[in-house]
Write an enzyme that holds these catalytic residues in place. Structure first.
Site, PDB file in Angstrom:
ATOM      1  N   ASN A   9       0.929  -0.618   0.107  1.00 43.81           N
ATOM      2  CA  ASN A   9       0.023   0.406  -0.029  1.00 43.81           C
ATOM      3  C   ASN A   9       1.167   1.191  -0.292  1.00 43.81           C
ATOM      4  OD1 ASN A   9      -1.676   1.897   0.974  1.00 43.81           O
ATOM      5  ND2 ASN A   9      -2.465   1.357   2.337  1.00 43.81           N
ATOM      6  N   LYS A  11       0.077   4.590  -0.176  1.00 47.70           N
ATOM      7  CA  LYS A  11      -0.641   5.305   0.442  1.00 47.70           C
ATOM      8  C   LYS A  11       0.321   6.524  -0.554  1.00 47.70           C
ATOM      9  CE  LYS A  11      -0.296   2.940   4.924  1.00 47.70           C
ATOM     10  NZ  LYS A  11       0.012   3.284   6.112  1.00 47.70           N
ATOM     11  N   HIS A  94      -9.468   1.327   4.619  1.00 40.50           N
ATOM     12  CA  HIS A  94      -8.740   1.492   5.563  1.00 40.50           C
ATOM     13  C   HIS A  94      -8.444   2.285   7.054  1.00 40.50           C
ATOM     14  CE1 HIS A  94      -4.498   2.424   6.400  1.00 40.50           C
ATOM     15  NE2 HIS A  94      -3.795   0.962   5.614  1.00 40.50           N
ATOM     16  N   GLU A  96      -7.210   5.078   8.410  1.00 40.11           N
ATOM     17  CA  GLU A  96      -6.790   5.520   7.947  1.00 40.11           C
ATOM     18  C   GLU A  96      -7.697   6.998   7.276  1.00 40.11           C
ATOM     19  OE1 GLU A  96      -2.884   5.303   5.863  1.00 40.11           O
ATOM     20  OE2 GLU A  96      -1.916   4.704   7.665  1.00 40.11           O
ATOM     21  N   GLU A 166      -4.801  -4.351  10.756  1.00 37.29           N
ATOM     22  CA  GLU A 166      -4.072  -4.077  11.128  1.00 37.29           C
ATOM     23  C   GLU A 166      -4.184  -3.321  12.201  1.00 37.29           C
ATOM     24  OE1 GLU A 166      -2.077  -2.455   6.771  1.00 37.29           O
ATOM     25  OE2 GLU A 166      -3.718  -1.139   7.176  1.00 37.29           O
ATOM     26  N   GLY A 172       2.886   2.768  10.467  1.00 41.91           N
ATOM     27  CA  GLY A 172       3.796   3.473  10.852  1.00 41.91           C
ATOM     28  C   GLY A 172       4.592   3.440  11.820  1.00 41.91           C
ATOM     29  N   SER A 213       3.637  -2.061  10.393  1.00 48.96           N
ATOM     30  CA  SER A 213       5.728  -2.203  10.451  1.00 48.96           C
ATOM     31  C   SER A 213       6.345  -4.079  10.308  1.00 48.96           C
ATOM     32  CB  SER A 213       5.473  -2.252  12.137  1.00 48.96           C
ATOM     33  OG  SER A 213       5.152  -0.457  12.479  1.00 48.96           O
TER      34      SER A 213
END
Ligand code: 13P
Length: 255
Positions: A9, A11, A94, A96, A166, A172, A213
């Site tokens: 991904n 992003k 996702h 985010e 996730e 991250g 990560s």
């Protein structure tokens, strides 16, 4: 036997020229690693150019989001009809997008149905926040997300899609879940939630990825877990050597 997958991904990273460069570098390293499904998910504007880099090979292409409607007055959005024929996969829900763009279990469910109707394979993301994790709510929250995402689907549809667990606290941050923690949620929560609504066979056939990560240094132990079928990779997917190493390690673990 579920085929392993390493999905990148990207992003909101890379211009078109940079995306072509990254995709080319990855293609040159993992074009022949066909025992692992390799999927690259660049931004919308980069999809046609990256498609051209991947054409004729076995590396898959995915979008990072889409609207559920066919077309219409939704300024700035992209429809499933626009992605059909361009990508094979689409990331849906996702964290985010849930966090910054107000996506809900309900819109995630609509998007999954629209993607499937257009022959796109959804990579459906679920995962708890740090606060939920610390409050001991991980299992109930993630299980609820899975059930809400898959509501109204058939068993065949469910086993054709991919779930990515996730945990938000691992995205991250450099703080990946331990392989044991990831296995626990992917197996006893995600796969169990699928089994409860669609039966054991469907649960056994559905691929479940871990994301948060992941990198070359920790992917071996993660891929050794029985209920983890791959990874949805953020930062490390932008580094061709790191991503390619993850693909090769996965091939070794499954070899
Ligand atoms: P990182 O691998 O950078 O933690 O990102 C994970 C992720 O969100 C993939 O969708």
């Amino acid at each position: 036997m579920r085929k392993p997958m390493m999905a990148g991904n990207w992003k909101m990273n890379k211009t078109i020229d940079e995306a072509v460069e990254l995709a080319t570098a990855i293609r040159d390293q993992v074009a022949d690693e066909e025992s692992v499904d390799r999927v690259l998910c660049p931004t919308f504007v980069c999809l046609p150019a990256v498609r051209a880099v991947l054409d004729g090979g076995s590396i898959g292409l995915g979008a990072q989001n889409m609207h559920w409607a066919e077309s219409g007055a939704y300024t700035g959005e992209i429809s499933p009809a626009m992605l059909e024929g361009l990508v094979e996969y689409v990331i849906i829900g996702h964290s985010e997008r849930r966090q910054y763009f107000a996506e809900t279990d309900e819109t995630v469910n609509k998007k999954i149905k629209a993607a499937l109707a257009h022959g796109l394979i959804p990579i459906v993301c679920v995962g708890e926040s740090l606060e939920q994790n610390q409050a001991g709510e991980t299992q109930s929250f993630v299980s609820g997300q899975v059930k809400a995402a898959l509501a109204g689907l058939t068993g065949d549809q469910v086993q054709s899609l991919i779930i990515a667990y996730e945990p938000i606290w691992a995205i991250g941050t450099g703080l990946a879940a331990t392989a044991k923690q990831a296995q626990e949620i992917c197996g006893s929560v995600v796969r169990a939630a699928i089994a409860a609504d669609f039966g054991q066979d469907v649960a056994e056939n559905t691929r479940v990825l871990y994301g948060g990560s992941t990198k070359d240094k920790n992917i071996r132990e993660i891929m050794q877990q029985p209920d983890i079928d791959g990874a949805l990779i953020g930062g490390a997917a932008l580094q061709p050597d790191n991503y390619s190493a993850m693909v090769r390690i996965t091939a070794e673990v499954y070899g």
